[in-house]
Scaffold this active site. Structure first.
Site, PDB file in Angstrom:
ATOM      1  N   ASN A 161      -6.037   3.155  11.779  1.00  7.56           N
ATOM      2  CA  ASN A 161      -5.082   3.501  12.831  1.00  7.56           C
ATOM      3  C   ASN A 161      -4.343   4.768  12.405  1.00  7.56           C
ATOM      4  O   ASN A 161      -3.477   4.729  11.534  1.00  7.56           O
ATOM      5  CB  ASN A 161      -4.084   2.339  13.018  1.00  7.56           C
ATOM      6  N   TRP A 162      -4.694   5.864  13.042  1.00 12.94           N
ATOM      7  CA  TRP A 162      -4.110   7.150  12.643  1.00 12.94           C
ATOM      8  C   TRP A 162      -2.743   7.422  13.264  1.00 12.94           C
ATOM      9  O   TRP A 162      -2.143   8.444  13.005  1.00 12.94           O
ATOM     10  CB  TRP A 162      -5.089   8.288  12.993  1.00 12.94           C
ATOM     11  N   HIS A 220       0.573  -3.191  19.471  1.00 12.93           N
ATOM     12  CA  HIS A 220       1.087  -2.774  18.155  1.00 12.93           C
ATOM     13  C   HIS A 220       2.616  -2.871  18.147  1.00 12.93           C
ATOM     14  O   HIS A 220       3.264  -2.532  19.139  1.00 12.93           O
ATOM     15  CB  HIS A 220       0.639  -1.346  17.843  1.00 12.93           C
ATOM     16  N   GLU A 242      -0.180  -8.613  11.962  1.00 17.47           N
ATOM     17  CA  GLU A 242       0.569  -7.551  11.300  1.00 17.47           C
ATOM     18  C   GLU A 242       2.054  -7.917  11.257  1.00 17.47           C
ATOM     19  O   GLU A 242       2.783  -7.663  12.229  1.00 17.47           O
ATOM     20  CB  GLU A 242       0.424  -6.233  12.071  1.00 17.47           C
ATOM     21  N   GLY A 262       4.017  -0.107   7.074  1.00 15.16           N
ATOM     22  CA  GLY A 262       4.580   1.136   6.534  1.00 15.16           C
ATOM     23  C   GLY A 262       5.658   0.951   5.482  1.00 15.16           C
ATOM     24  O   GLY A 262       6.325   1.912   5.112  1.00 15.16           O
ATOM     25  N   GLY A 284      -3.126   1.639   8.444  1.00 16.71           N
ATOM     26  CA  GLY A 284      -2.421   2.807   8.985  1.00 16.71           C
ATOM     27  C   GLY A 284      -2.441   3.944   7.983  1.00 16.71           C
ATOM     28  O   GLY A 284      -3.454   4.625   7.796  1.00 16.71           O
TER      29      GLY A 284
HETATM   30  C1  PEP Z   1      -0.547  -0.141  11.298  1.00 19.23           C
HETATM   31  O1  PEP Z   1      -0.005   0.831  11.785  1.00 19.23           O
HETATM   32  O2  PEP Z   1      -1.193  -0.914  12.005  1.00 19.23           O
HETATM   33  C2  PEP Z   1      -0.424  -0.351   9.856  1.00 19.23           C
HETATM   34  C3  PEP Z   1      -0.908  -1.454   9.351  1.00 19.23           C
HETATM   35  O3  PEP Z   1       0.216   0.626   9.140  1.00 19.23           O
HETATM   36  P1  PEP Z   1       0.336   0.735   7.542  1.00 19.23           P
HETATM   37  O4  PEP Z   1      -1.001   0.420   6.958  1.00 19.23           O
HETATM   38  O5  PEP Z   1       0.747   2.149   7.296  1.00 19.23           O
HETATM   39  O6  PEP Z   1       1.364  -0.266   7.129  1.00 19.23           O
END
Ligand code: PEP
Length: 250
Positions: free
Chosen positions: A11-12, A99, A168, A174, A232
């Protein structure tokens, strides 16, 4: 990891320009040279790069997904928006919906449900994100929240074989924090059994997302019930992304 097939979804978010398409070279090379076909890679760049990513990845087995869509099914006066039909048209096969960064901006369960229905009609596979906040977790509401998000997000959807759940925890995205293994296993199992009982679907796919990186994958990969990872930050660095995949299978 004993699972048959593991999904790695990049996921960019709102990162990347036309030049970033070149960073895919390394990943394409890795995926072509890798005879282990136990994994699937999917890139979800911002809308502006979908077309370029689709062309670049055309002759590979790496797929492309979008990060969101508007819920309206047909063309319409919705400035700045795109619907799932338009995303399909530029090569997306997957789409992230629900999300927490979008829920945070006011995306409701009702909207999420509309988006999922429309995206399924347009033959996109859904990466449906659910997860509790830190406050909800501290108040032992995690399972209640997850159940509610699933019931409302998938309301009146009969066929859910093309819906992947991405668990998640909001507090993990993040932040560098990941749930401990027993908590994670417990929540993944809860989601799977809830889906099995409510939707009479035997083999739900549940991914984990939240601060996955080349270090913590060593612990995460041992949780057998995880079907893959939504990644991410670390996915924007090809080397890290490849490392995560490699380490999963060591
Ligand atoms: C996401 O944005 O779905 C995510 C998991 O981000 P990160 O890996 O940066 O925590």
């Amino acid at each position: 990891m004993t699972n048959k097939y593991i999904y790695f979804i990049a996921n960019w978010k709102m990162y990347g320009d036309l030049k970033s398409v070149n960073t895919l070279d390394k990943v394409i090379k890795f995926s072509k040279s890798n005879k282990n076909n136990k994994f699937k890679l999917i890139y979800c760049p911002p809308y502006t790069l979908l077309s370029s990513f689709s062309s670049k990845l055309k002759k590979t087995n790496i797929e492309v997904g979008a990060q969101n869509c508007h819920e309206h099914e047909t063309y319409g006066p919705f400035t700045g928006s795109v619907n799932s039909k338009m995303l399909r048209d530029v090569g997306a096969n997957f789409i992230i919906i629900g999300h927490s960064e979008n829920r945070d901006q006011g995306e409701t369960n009702l909207l999420i449900n509309k988006k999922i229905k429309d995206a399924l009609k347009n033959k996109l596979k859904i990466i449906f994100c659910i997860g509790e906040t830190l406050y909800e977790r501290k108040n032992k509401k995690t399972h209640k929240i997850l159940a509610n998000q699933i019931l409302l997000g998938l309301k009146n959807i009969k066929k859910i074989s093309n819906v992947f759940i991405a668990y998640e925890p909001v507090w993990s995205i993040g932040t560098g924090l990941v749930p401990d293994s027993s908590d994670l296993l417990n929540n993944i199992n809860f989601i799977k059994s809830f889906i099995r009982s409510r939707f009479k679907y035997k083999s739900p796919k549940v991914l984990y997302g939240g601060s996955v990186n080349p270090k913590n994958i060593n612990d995460l990969k041992d949780i057998n019930d995880i079907d893959g990872f939504l990644i991410g930050g670390a996915s924007q660095d090809s080397k890290k992304f490849i490392d995560i995949v490699k380490k999963t299978f060591i």
